[in-house]
Motif scaffolding. Sequence first.
Motif, mmCIF file in Angstrom:
data_model
loop_
_atom_site.group_PDB
_atom_site.id
_atom_site.type_symbol
_atom_site.label_atom_id
_atom_site.label_comp_id
_atom_site.label_asym_id
_atom_site.label_seq_id
_atom_site.Cartn_x
_atom_site.Cartn_y
_atom_site.Cartn_z
ATOM 1 N N GLU A 190 80.094 36.620 70.361
ATOM 2 C CA GLU A 190 80.468 36.663 68.776
ATOM 3 C C GLU A 190 80.537 38.302 68.575
ATOM 4 N N PRO B 180 86.816 39.165 66.640
ATOM 5 C CA PRO B 180 87.759 38.383 67.142
ATOM 6 C C PRO B 180 89.002 38.824 67.666
ATOM 7 N N GLN C 20 91.642 31.538 65.020
ATOM 8 C CA GLN C 20 90.893 32.304 64.203
ATOM 9 C C GLN C 20 91.104 32.358 62.610
ATOM 10 N N TRP D 58 86.752 29.745 65.271
ATOM 11 C CA TRP D 58 86.630 30.686 66.052
ATOM 12 C C TRP D 58 85.359 30.297 67.052
#
Length: 280
Positions: free
Chosen positions: A44, A48, A80, A85
């Motif tokens: 993370e 993304p 996303q 996501w």
Amino acid sequence: MQKIPIGTWVQEGINLIIDLTESQFRTFSDKLNDLIGNILDLLEIIHPYLLISILVIISYIFKRNLKTAILIAIGTFLIQNLGYWRESLETVTLVIFATTISAIVGIPIGILCAHRPYVYALVRPLLDLMQTIPTFVYLIPTLMLFGLGMAPGLFSTIIFAMPATIRLTYLGLSKVPHSLMEVADSFGASRWTRLWTVEIPFAKSSILTGVSQCVMLSLSMVVIAALVGAEGLGKPVVQALNTVNIVKGFESGLAIVIIAILLDRVLSISEKNQVNSYEK
């Protein structure tokens, strides 16, 4: 006629295992949850869109297929955009863990079964049981052993998916022509040399198909694993079912479908390339 207490015997066995090893299983579950959580936190950190670009570039470099790269770009961008996501990363992580463990354990068992037919005769009923027993049945003991979290979902997924790897590895090795085996023996190849230079290359297509099926079966367990606390796309599906939320249910289900399609395309192309390289 008196009822045979099969269920009681199983319960007593599981209770005995819990009494002897409950603390070890719970410690393992906590460490596994921390490991998966740390991996997700690292993923993370990457934006993304940057991660999507990396995936597209890697897929094109290894597959040399522009259509697959475009499909990955569109699919991951849609996931996303829908807001799933992190859940998708959790699902893919669970699938990768389950597939890796299933391959590490299942492929050697399949090789052993191909070389020792009596072993396959003993293992085959267990494989039938693992594939046909309702998944909710073995969720109960895994939940009792590991508690809520990723661990019970992971091990339930492994139980469900591993038979495909074992069966197809056994099938591929058992189909190796005797003429190839005789040629290897005539050159004085040892058992291990014959395995690595003749049997596994010939059965590579079947083994890869088993791994591909393992991935698909693991992905099909996402929703079931969410019932015992596993994170991922199964969680919003269960929440949508409980609240009769059509929007959340359709969007999270669509994300699962997209991941399944992307994994299937990538694995099928990888398998084809492996077969063509072997034929050359």
